[in-house]
Write an enzyme that holds these catalytic residues in place. Sequence first.
Site, PDB file in Angstrom:
ATOM      1  N   LYS A 158      23.339  30.149  10.422  1.00 32.93           N
ATOM      2  CA  LYS A 158      23.442  31.743  10.074  1.00 32.93           C
ATOM      3  C   LYS A 158      25.630  31.869  10.341  1.00 32.93           C
ATOM      4  O   LYS A 158      26.232  31.919  12.002  1.00 32.93           O
ATOM      5  CB  LYS A 158      23.085  31.443  12.366  1.00 32.93           C
ATOM      6  N   HIS A 189      16.720  39.831   8.211  1.00 33.87           N
ATOM      7  CA  HIS A 189      16.399  41.490   8.898  1.00 33.87           C
ATOM      8  C   HIS A 189      17.120  42.748   8.688  1.00 33.87           C
ATOM      9  O   HIS A 189      18.204  43.373   8.772  1.00 33.87           O
ATOM     10  CB  HIS A 189      16.356  41.526  10.428  1.00 33.87           C
ATOM     11  N   HIS A 217      14.026  34.634  17.839  1.00 33.75           N
ATOM     12  CA  HIS A 217      14.762  34.166  19.214  1.00 33.75           C
ATOM     13  C   HIS A 217      14.178  33.940  20.024  1.00 33.75           C
ATOM     14  O   HIS A 217      13.408  34.293  20.858  1.00 33.75           O
ATOM     15  CB  HIS A 217      15.208  35.569  20.137  1.00 33.75           C
ATOM     16  N   HIS A 229      23.663  37.826   9.317  1.00 30.60           N
ATOM     17  CA  HIS A 229      23.190  38.923  10.385  1.00 30.60           C
ATOM     18  C   HIS A 229      23.386  39.961  10.017  1.00 30.60           C
ATOM     19  O   HIS A 229      25.531  39.615   9.790  1.00 30.60           O
ATOM     20  CB  HIS A 229      23.387  39.119  11.443  1.00 30.60           C
ATOM     21  N   HIS A 243      12.499  34.225  11.644  1.00 33.35           N
ATOM     22  CA  HIS A 243      13.359  34.804  11.911  1.00 33.35           C
ATOM     23  C   HIS A 243      13.298  34.447  13.492  1.00 33.35           C
ATOM     24  O   HIS A 243      12.387  35.597  13.663  1.00 33.35           O
ATOM     25  CB  HIS A 243      14.068  36.025  11.449  1.00 33.35           C
ATOM     26  N   ASP A 284      11.885  38.379  14.081  1.00 37.98           N
ATOM     27  CA  ASP A 284      13.403  39.141  14.438  1.00 37.98           C
ATOM     28  C   ASP A 284      12.615  38.956  15.839  1.00 37.98           C
ATOM     29  O   ASP A 284      13.592  40.005  16.273  1.00 37.98           O
ATOM     30  CB  ASP A 284      14.199  39.720  14.306  1.00 37.98           C
TER      31      ASP A 284
HETATM   32  N1  LIG Z   1      17.958  41.922  16.492  1.00 37.40           N
HETATM   33  C1  LIG Z   1      18.159  41.507  17.761  1.00 37.40           C
HETATM   34  O1  LIG Z   1      18.418  42.971  17.858  1.00 37.40           O
HETATM   35  N2  LIG Z   1      18.749  41.299  18.653  1.00 37.40           N
HETATM   36  C2  LIG Z   1      19.355  39.574  18.609  1.00 37.40           C
HETATM   37  C3  LIG Z   1      20.296  39.318  17.856  1.00 37.40           C
HETATM   38  C4  LIG Z   1      20.346  40.306  16.242  1.00 37.40           C
HETATM   39  O2  LIG Z   1      19.294  39.364  14.973  1.00 37.40           O
HETATM   40  O3  LIG Z   1      20.632  40.608  15.702  1.00 37.40           O
HETATM   41  C5  LIG Z   1      19.385  39.278  20.435  1.00 37.40           C
HETATM   42  O4  LIG Z   1      19.318  37.898  20.199  1.00 37.40           O
HETATM   43  O5  LIG Z   1      18.686  39.549  20.830  1.00 37.40           O
HETATM   44 ZN   LIG Z   2      17.543  37.959  15.660  1.00 34.86          ZN
HETATM   45 ZN   LIG Z   3      20.740  39.703  13.655  1.00 35.69          ZN
END
Ligand SMILES: NC(=O)N[C@@H](CC(=O)O)C(=O)O
Ligand SMILES: [Zn+2]
Ligand SMILES: [Zn+2]
Length: 347
Positions: free
Chosen positions: A100, A175, A16, A137, A14, A248
């Site tokens: 997702k 998460h 970003h 999520h 996971h 995450d």
């Molecule tokens: N985890 C977070 O707080 N933020 C994530 C999005 C997500 O995973 O929910 C993001 O893209 O910033």
């Molecule tokens: Zn995330």
């Molecule tokens: Zn998320």
Amino acid sequence: MPAQLVIRRPDDWHVHLRDGAMLADVVGHTARQFARAIVMPNLAPPVTTTAGAAAYRDRIMAALPKGSDFGPLMALYLTDGTDPADLEQGFALGILTAAKLYPAHATTNSAHGVTDVRNIYPVLDRMQEIGMPFLVHGEVTDGEIDIFDREAVFIERVLGPVLKDFPALKVVFEHITTREAVQFVESAGPNVGATITPHHLMINRNALFAGGIRPHAYCLPVAKREVHRLALRAAATGGSAKFFLGTDTAPHQVAAKESACGCAGIFCAPHALESYATVFEEEGALDRLEAFASENGPRFYGLPLNEGRVRLERAECLVPERIAADGGAVVPWLAGETLRWHFAGAA
Ligand SMILES: NC(=O)N[C@@H](CC(=O)O)C(=O)O
Ligand SMILES: [Zn+2]
Ligand SMILES: [Zn+2]
């Protein structure tokens, strides 16, 4: 106390990675520690088609440090209008690894998310049939539900019913932050797993208000009470194959975090393995880190385990206050703290 730890090369289920300048700034941090990662599709605009995912994968490959063999695994962003045929084709071609669910308005860039899970029932039906992992999520978004209860209520109202209707669907509860989520995953079939972040293993909700408001401890789902943190630690370190590593890592520029309306997300990629090693050591479970980081995830996804090994050394590791970047400075997880493990690269 071992002086070093050598484990099979891990994956991050996971992440970003963002896009543009931010992508170029952050991708190396994930590629340094992990062989593969599930790349979340919540860009602005989101990655909602197979063609969009292929183009995003090309941009990630182009942004990788020279010589990196990192492999991005793409997830499609589900919307009320996702085309099951496009999704199936993307999965068959190997462009998509998963899809997702962002409930609309649950988190960063989720405005185009699913407004009612029933709207994607034809898609879930197809995913169950072809064995494509459904990543969630897991938070409801109703304003009358307390923010600390949104994950538990999501289980009752959404995830439980979805699994009744699609009992063979492969689901990754992303998460997870609560004891309820741990119990739900444990009592579900082998087709249900979960990712656990380093920060949810390390902090409870007090960290958000320690001496003042702490935007760099804010992410979604928000950290919960201590009892939940302890349940997550037991799940991650307890040896169950249903739980696996998913950081995450979610970078936002400093100005977007330190703001009257700060973004949710913690940039934990730079010291991800060091963070997990710290937790596993505290729990007396260093011997279980390898399964959590490098085996449970690929087995759940039906992918081969990585061949290489990486080494962590017992050595002081100072986390910088900021990571300067062309896309704007970012504050890393545990900024300014000293960890007792150091990632030393390939073994
Ligand atoms: N985890 C977070 O707080 N933020 C994530 C999005 C997500 O995973 O929910 C993001 O893209 O910033
Ligand atoms: Zn995330
Ligand atoms: Zn998320």
